[in-house]
Design a protein around this motif. Structure first.
Motif, short mmCIF file in Angstrom:
data_model
loop_
_atom_site.label_atom_id
_atom_site.label_comp_id
_atom_site.label_asym_id
_atom_site.label_seq_id
_atom_site.Cartn_x
_atom_site.Cartn_y
_atom_site.Cartn_z
N GLY A 226 0.86 -1.11 0.07
CA GLY A 226 -0.16 -0.14 -0.14
C GLY A 226 0.88 1.25 -0.15
N LEU A 227 2.21 1.12 0.19
CA LEU A 227 3.03 2.36 0.36
C LEU A 227 3.77 2.44 -1.06
N GLY A 228 3.58 1.42 -1.93
CA GLY A 228 4.25 1.74 -3.31
C GLY A 228 3.40 1.65 -4.28
N SER A 229 3.69 1.08 -5.53
CA SER A 229 3.01 1.27 -6.50
C SER A 229 2.24 -0.10 -7.26
N ILE A 230 2.51 -1.36 -6.50
CA ILE A 230 2.14 -2.56 -6.95
C ILE A 230 0.68 -2.65 -6.77
N ASP A 231 0.03 -3.15 -7.83
CA ASP A 231 -1.59 -3.24 -7.97
C ASP A 231 -1.96 -4.72 -7.32
N PHE A 232 -1.86 -4.68 -5.95
CA PHE A 232 -2.01 -6.02 -5.16
C PHE A 232 -3.58 -6.77 -5.55
N SER A 233 -4.47 -5.37 -5.89
CA SER A 233 -5.99 -6.19 -6.27
C SER A 233 -5.80 -6.92 -7.60
N ALA A 234 -5.03 -6.46 -8.57
CA ALA A 234 -4.85 -7.30 -9.99
C ALA A 234 -4.09 -8.56 -9.43
N MET A 235 -3.11 -8.50 -8.67
CA MET A 235 -2.36 -9.74 -8.31
C MET A 235 -3.14 -10.70 -7.64
N TYR A 236 -3.90 -10.43 -6.65
CA TYR A 236 -4.83 -11.35 -5.70
C TYR A 236 -5.92 -11.92 -6.75
N LYS A 237 -6.56 -10.98 -7.44
CA LYS A 237 -7.64 -11.59 -8.68
C LYS A 237 -6.84 -12.69 -9.51
N LEU A 239 -4.21 -14.65 -8.79
CA LEU A 239 -4.12 -15.84 -7.96
C LEU A 239 -5.38 -16.50 -7.60
N LYS A 240 -6.46 -15.81 -7.58
CA LYS A 240 -7.68 -16.54 -7.45
C LYS A 240 -8.12 -17.33 -8.67
N GLU A 241 -7.73 -16.59 -9.83
CA GLU A 241 -8.18 -17.29 -10.90
C GLU A 241 -7.45 -18.71 -11.42
N ILE A 242 -6.41 -18.67 -10.74
CA ILE A 242 -5.57 -20.02 -11.06
C ILE A 242 -5.75 -20.96 -9.79
N ASN A 243 -6.57 -20.35 -8.95
CA ASN A 243 -6.82 -21.41 -7.87
C ASN A 243 -5.52 -21.50 -6.77
N PHE A 267 -0.84 -7.21 8.17
CA PHE A 267 -1.90 -8.10 8.15
C PHE A 267 -3.52 -7.45 7.83
N THR A 268 -3.42 -6.36 8.24
CA THR A 268 -4.67 -5.63 8.09
C THR A 268 -4.87 -5.27 6.69
N TYR A 269 -3.88 -5.12 5.94
CA TYR A 269 -3.87 -4.98 4.31
C TYR A 269 -4.32 -6.09 3.73
N LEU A 270 -3.61 -7.19 4.11
CA LEU A 270 -3.79 -8.63 3.51
C LEU A 270 -5.45 -8.87 3.80
N LYS A 271 -5.79 -9.04 5.01
CA LYS A 271 -7.12 -9.28 5.08
C LYS A 271 -8.03 -8.36 4.36
N ASN A 272 -7.93 -7.26 4.56
CA ASN A 272 -8.86 -6.43 3.69
C ASN A 272 -8.74 -6.62 2.12
N LEU A 273 -7.58 -6.89 1.71
CA LEU A 273 -7.47 -7.30 0.03
C LEU A 273 -8.41 -8.77 -0.07
N MET A 274 -8.27 -9.57 0.96
CA MET A 274 -9.15 -10.81 0.61
C MET A 274 -10.44 -10.55 0.82
N LEU A 275 -11.03 -9.69 1.90
CA LEU A 275 -12.18 -9.41 2.15
C LEU A 275 -13.07 -8.68 0.77
N ASN A 276 -12.18 -7.98 0.05
CA ASN A 276 -12.81 -7.22 -1.17
C ASN A 276 -12.90 -7.97 -2.40
N HIS A 277 -12.44 -9.31 -2.15
CA HIS A 277 -12.25 -10.16 -3.33
C HIS A 277 -13.07 -11.43 -3.09
#
Length: 279
Positions: A226-237, A239-243, A267-277
């Motif tokens: 969250g402090l840089g420029s990586i799109d973690f939402s796209a990353m997580y999506k 990863l979900k697509e490949i199960n 930890f808070t960031y990762l849990k929110n990332l999962m909840l949003n997907h």
């Protein structure tokens, strides 16, 4: 997916303190770094038993064993090349030492019920690269056979400046092995300007473990997500697509002065990332 945190953020604390803290925050798993100051191999039986009891008490899994560095191999006054001696080293005696060390790590992974270990290729040489590549693949062949007997997977982590330094290098290397794949460090991918979602779709089941941190401006410095420029939402999506069902393991050794803070925020960031997907 499960959350994990690497002990290399806690180099100023004891390993048992690391495990307690990471568990208390709520992580599902902990990555143990098999190097000084926490767990340079071999471990004596008493210390190993203490680690196992601590993991059991905290009801936390071992996400991965990190065998990337062996700083503990060096004398105190030596110039440290943290990825050496490597599995690609031209010096056969040094290569064999690293092979034996990695086999000890595989045995420990079996003992601690870690699904994987992660390794690197060693530093890119200034000359005779083909010889180093040959040595690395020779080492992998031996390790793959040994790991198969223990039902442990081996994940290769690439990094700028190493012999195997990008995702293309890893893909060409692991394709011939059933139990060797990728340890996806998203910061390393971002520094190289690689598309993380494309890497995920290319490797699919060959992604065995991840290292999560942020970065910006292609600078290799691990930041809290969250402090840089990586799109973690796209990353997580992706990863979900490949199960992918493994660990998202935060690797934030850059926060050794305040690892608890980094672990809590992440930890808070990762849990929110999962909840949003959640679909």
């Amino acid at each position: 997916m499960k959350t994990g945190f690497s002990t290399n953020a806690f180099t100023e604390k004891s390993l048992l303190y690391c495990i307690d803290s990471i568990s208390d925050i709520g992580y599902d798993g902990v990555e143990l770094v098999l190097d000084v100051p926490h767990a340079f191999l071999p471990l004596n039986k008493k210390y190993l038993s203490t680690i196992k009891n601590c993991l059991k008490k905290n009801k936390i899994k071992v996400a991965n064993l990190n065998v990337n560095t062996v700083v503990g191999w060096y004398d105190k006054n030596a110039i440290v090349k943290k990825f050496e001696p490597s599995l690609s080293n031209k010096n056969e005696k040094l290569r064999q030492w690293r092979l034996n060390y990695t086999k000890q790590a595989i045995e420990l992974a079996s003992t601690l019920e870690s699904p994987s270990i992660c390794i690197t290729s060693g530093i890119s040489p200034k000359s005779e690269k083909s010889i180093h590549l040959h040595n690395f693949k020779k080492s992998l062949t031996e390790l793959a056979l040994f790991a198969e007997t223990k039902n442990i997977s081996i994940a290769i982590e690439y990094e700028p400046g190493l012999l195997i330094e990008n995702s293309h290098d890893v893909y060409n290397t692991v394709s011939q092995f059933n139990n060797i794949g990728l340890n996806l460090d998203v910061c390393h991918a971002a520094v190289l300007g690689e598309n993380i979602s494309k890497i995920i779709k290319k490797f699919r089941k060959k992604i065995l473990h991840t290292h999560i941190s942020d970065c910006k401006n292609n600078i290799h410095y691990h930041l809290i997500p969250g402090l840089g420029s990586i799109d973690f939402s796209a990353m997580y999506k992706s990863l979900k697509e490949i199960n992918y069902e493994g660990f998202l393991t935060a690797e934030l050794y850059t926060y050794s002065k305040n690892p608890e803070y980094a672990a809590k925020i992440t930890f808070t960031y990762l849990k929110n990332l999962m909840l949003n997907h959640v679909y």
